[in-house]
Design a protein around this motif. Sequence first.
Motif, short mmCIF file in Angstrom:
data_model
loop_
_atom_site.label_atom_id
_atom_site.label_comp_id
_atom_site.label_asym_id
_atom_site.label_seq_id
_atom_site.Cartn_x
_atom_site.Cartn_y
_atom_site.Cartn_z
N THR A 85 13.22 83.20 -52.16
CA THR A 85 12.70 84.01 -50.81
C THR A 85 13.79 85.00 -50.86
N SER A 86 15.19 84.78 -50.92
CA SER A 86 16.13 85.85 -50.70
C SER A 86 16.08 86.78 -51.82
N PHE A 87 15.89 86.31 -53.01
CA PHE A 87 15.62 87.43 -54.09
C PHE A 87 14.76 88.25 -53.96
N GLN A 88 13.38 87.86 -53.56
CA GLN A 88 12.10 88.63 -53.26
C GLN A 88 12.42 89.68 -52.21
N LEU A 89 13.23 89.08 -51.26
CA LEU A 89 13.60 90.20 -50.03
C LEU A 89 14.50 91.13 -50.63
N LEU A 90 15.47 90.80 -51.30
CA LEU A 90 16.30 91.84 -51.95
C LEU A 90 15.54 92.76 -52.77
N LEU A 91 14.68 92.31 -53.62
CA LEU A 91 14.02 92.99 -54.60
C LEU A 91 13.05 94.16 -54.04
N HIS A 92 12.34 93.51 -52.80
CA HIS A 92 11.44 94.15 -52.01
C HIS A 92 11.87 94.11 -50.54
N SER A 93 12.61 95.25 -50.18
CA SER A 93 13.19 95.15 -48.76
C SER A 93 12.05 95.20 -47.72
N ASN A 94 10.98 95.89 -48.05
CA ASN A 94 9.89 96.12 -47.22
C ASN A 94 8.75 94.98 -47.49
N LEU A 95 9.12 93.58 -47.89
CA LEU A 95 8.06 92.98 -48.13
C LEU A 95 7.22 92.73 -47.25
N LEU A 96 7.73 92.52 -46.11
CA LEU A 96 6.66 92.11 -45.02
C LEU A 96 6.28 92.96 -44.03
N ASN A 97 6.70 94.32 -44.32
CA ASN A 97 6.60 95.49 -43.50
C ASN A 97 5.06 95.71 -43.64
N ILE A 98 4.17 94.97 -42.99
CA ILE A 98 2.72 95.15 -42.98
C ILE A 98 2.38 95.67 -41.72
N PRO A 99 1.62 96.91 -41.63
CA PRO A 99 1.36 97.43 -40.52
C PRO A 99 -0.07 96.91 -40.02
N LEU A 100 0.30 96.16 -39.15
CA LEU A 100 -0.93 95.33 -38.45
C LEU A 100 -1.74 96.10 -37.71
N ALA A 101 -3.03 95.76 -37.78
CA ALA A 101 -3.89 96.69 -36.94
C ALA A 101 -3.88 96.48 -35.60
#
Length: 379
Positions: free
Chosen positions: A239-255
């Motif tokens: 999880t840490s690695f993915q967050l560093l690799l994709h800093s906007n991983l969960l920046n999902i624009p919710l409706a």
Amino acid sequence: MIDYKIDFYSGFMFLGLAQGLFLGFFFILKQKEENILYKLLGITILLISIQILDFFSAYSLITLKFPHLLDISTPFTLATGPLIFFIFRFYNKKRLPKYWILHLVPAIIFLVNHLFYFFEHPDNKYNALVLSRNLNLPLRETYSSDLVDPLHLMHLGGELIAVSLGIYNILFMIELFKIMKKNSANFWKINTNIIKWLRDYALLTCGLIIYVIIAQIFIRTPKTEYIIASYLTILTYFTSFQLLLHSNLLNIPLAKSKYQNSALNIEIKESIKKRIVKYMENESPYTNNLFSLTLLAKNVSSSPNNVSQILNENFHQSFYDFVNTYRIKEAEKYLVDSNYLNTNIEEIGFKVGFNSKTTFYKAFKKHRGMTPLQFKKQL
């Protein structure tokens, strides 16, 4: 005198524990409060961290100094399966399951029962750890306890965990396949970071759950617990690695935030959604390359704004992605049809509604993870 076990493996777990605590609070306290995914993931990681703490303190023998840490994670492990399911369900539906609290009832009951064991006399816990780990240490005086396990659930902890994780493993994998189907994603070839992360997270978690079930039921030993601890630590590192690799991983624009002032209620939304699906499937308007949001809205007796909201909230797609999903599915039928073996791929693209070869190839690769030609060759 207690000789604490400090080695590479204990350091490996400790660093995973530290990362887990940091990530957990990071996601929970993140500014985007409307994104419940952050909160769910943060709570899940914190629960996993408590499980790592349990294993770390037992392995390093710190539990002998702080006996109340013994088996502290059992109730939280029962809540881990439901929370992982909530993550996938919320991403898929943008809402938690109805009566979601019922999923946590077993963990809550076990936690209340476990509180009595938490306050069990420390010398009894000390003796339990010495005996279970075959440590060459003197036992202490035993104290009688009448209310250690009032509901008689302690001896069922392993079996309850195995059953719970098994059930929720099935549930969150079902949600994953629904997400991939909705986004027309190929399981092994995904271009969207968040869906790829969900898939990888699901596979890692699925492997862990299968091992936990086997370990809890058939071969429950300290060594299997250390393997589980390693797996949990690796999951945290991942999880840490993915967050560093994709800093906007969960920046999902919710409706929800975009349409929070909308006057549409659930019944109206569902009605518009059904009309959209019926129109798209029965009339195939997407084959017209001039098909637009305005035309779709007109034919389902709604406004462009309302239709756009439904596409974002219920299908999690923009108008063009939504239409292209249908076009790609239609194109696949032609690509596998023996009557169209000699038909130019570009012509198939025009036939299903695309207005250029470039647009067709780009959309196909986005939705399928490969070009139309690669799709045709694999058949």
